[in-house]
Design an enzyme around this catalytic site. Structure first.
Site, short mmCIF file in Angstrom:
data_model
loop_
_atom_site.label_atom_id
_atom_site.label_comp_id
_atom_site.label_asym_id
_atom_site.label_seq_id
_atom_site.Cartn_x
_atom_site.Cartn_y
_atom_site.Cartn_z
N LYS A 35 -65.89 115.13 -18.63
CA LYS A 35 -64.87 114.08 -18.31
C LYS A 35 -65.54 112.64 -17.81
O LYS A 35 -66.13 112.75 -16.92
CB LYS A 35 -63.94 114.59 -17.14
CG LYS A 35 -62.95 113.76 -16.67
CD LYS A 35 -62.08 114.43 -15.63
CE LYS A 35 -60.87 113.52 -15.18
NZ LYS A 35 -61.03 112.26 -14.92
N TRP A 36 -65.28 111.81 -18.52
CA TRP A 36 -65.80 110.52 -18.35
C TRP A 36 -65.32 109.87 -17.40
O TRP A 36 -63.94 109.74 -17.18
CB TRP A 36 -65.76 109.70 -19.85
CG TRP A 36 -66.63 110.38 -20.80
CD1 TRP A 36 -66.22 111.20 -21.53
CD2 TRP A 36 -67.91 110.50 -20.99
NE1 TRP A 36 -67.48 111.76 -22.58
CE2 TRP A 36 -68.40 111.34 -22.11
CE3 TRP A 36 -69.22 109.76 -20.37
CZ2 TRP A 36 -69.60 111.53 -22.37
CZ3 TRP A 36 -70.49 109.70 -20.92
CH2 TRP A 36 -70.59 110.65 -21.86
#
Length: 366
Positions: A35-36
């Site tokens: 998850k950026w």
């Protein structure tokens, strides 16, 4: 611009779950991704025409001319992709650096694009050529994305994926040290559902004891019925300064009124308060005091009611941004409970969990 999927399009969203779900917990299996921590972006390209739209469909291209150029150079000539714009500083992501791009002056944007260029991490495809891929299952979209972006190079990246829940669990713990936000799980059989919460996200959850040193009134507050909007939170640095680290909010209407009464005996004159300098214009410019303006708040009134720093609260948070005694909560913290058993002086940065550093290049595959 004439594409099979045209703006505006809201990106597919995720709902929070506790723990990385098992790969066989849904029919057809799951795919996991890092998850950026950046700006979500739907990127539309039709030849030289490029539109980069935010999660709320606002245009981001003017703030990221370097990303627009990278799209023209590396993405297929006709495509729509779901991605994240991130800023890399050293060996980790830096959201503060990224947020500085949202600036009204084009000259400043251009300068920052040269000094700290942004990157684009692509993780889904909505259209290729003359075909919409919205109705196709994720596993087909991923194969098409790998074929289309197999040769990309920095600053464009194709996100890593795995179908192994154990590996995703390792990512969840390791990748935080590179500034990432957690793990996303997607159903391999799902189509792309704009604005639908069909993905699953696992984010870090932690607690900290903080000093409540002030509050702001709620937007519906009146003279006859004052209501608390948010509590201002602090932690003590090694040199004894009480640093403003964020706010906690999300109280019900009845509780907002109760908190005003509960905290009223702690009200002090601003001259006696550790953050009394909030009235100073120079302090505002630094943006580290709770009265300071920012690019996000504009002309919004950020004045607050100063409180004697005597009450300790336990709050929940996901992670910090910044380093050392400049760190603060990345998002609004969640009030858990009062801690009458804790002394305010014990609320220091030392209590926070130290995240092990991790090389971002390993996550990006460069």
């Amino acid at each position: 611009m004439d594409l099979p999927v045209m703006p505006p399009v809201r990106p597919m969203l995720a709902k929070s779950v506790k723990g990385v779900p098992a790969a066989d917990s849904v029919e057809g299996g799951l795919s996991y991704e890092p998850k950026w921590d950046g700006f979500r972006a739907i990127v539309f390209r039709d030849g030289d025409d490029v539109v980069i739209a935010s999660r709320s469909t606002k245009e981001l291209g003017r703030y990221f001319p370097d990303v627009v150029q990278a799209v023209r150079e590396q993405l297929p000539r006709r495509c729509v992709v779901d991605a994240e714009i991130v800023a890399v500083v050293g060996d980790r992501l830096d959201f503060d650096t990224l947020s500085q791009r949202i600036h009204p002056a084009d000259s400043r944007v251009q300068q920052l694009a040269q000094q700290t260029p942004a990157s684009l991490v692509v993780f889904d495809v909505l259209a290729l050529g003359d075909e919409s891929w919205l109705d196709r299952p994720l596993h087909q979209r991923r194969t098409a994305l790998e074929d289309a972006l197999g040769g990309v190079r920095s600053p464009v990246h194709l996100t890593r994926v795995t179908r192994d829940a154990e590996e995703a669990e390792q990512w969840f713990h390791q990748f935080e040290g590179a500034g990432l936000d957690g793990v996303i799980a997607k159903r391999l059989q799902d189509p792309y559902t704009p604005n639908g919460r069909t993905m699953l996200k696992v984010k870090h959850a932690r607690t900290a004891d903080v000093v409540v040193a002030g509050y702001r009134l709620h937007k519906t507050s009146t003279i006859e019925q004052p209501l608390l909007g948010s509590m201002l939170l602090g932690l003590y640095a090694d040199d004894g300064r009480l640093q403003h680290v964020g706010v906690c909010a999300s109280f019900g209407a009845a509780r907002r009124a109760e908190l005003i009464t509960e905290l009223d005996p702690l009200r002090v004159d601003s001259a006696e308060h550790p953050w009394g300098a909030w009235q100073d214009e120079a302090a505002h410019a630094e943006g580290r005091l709770p009265g300071g303006q920012s690019r996000w708040s504009g002309t919004k009134d950020l004045s607050f009611v100063p409180l004697a720093p005597e009450r300790v609260a336990e709050v929940g948070y996901e992670h910090m941004e910044g380093v050392g005694d400049a760190a603060r909560f990345r998002h609004t913290a969640q009030f858990k409970r009062w801690r009458p058993d804790r002394e305010p002086s014990s609320c220091t940065y030392g209590q926070l969990e130290e995240v092990v550093r991790y090389d971002l290049a390993e996550v990006l595959g460069v």
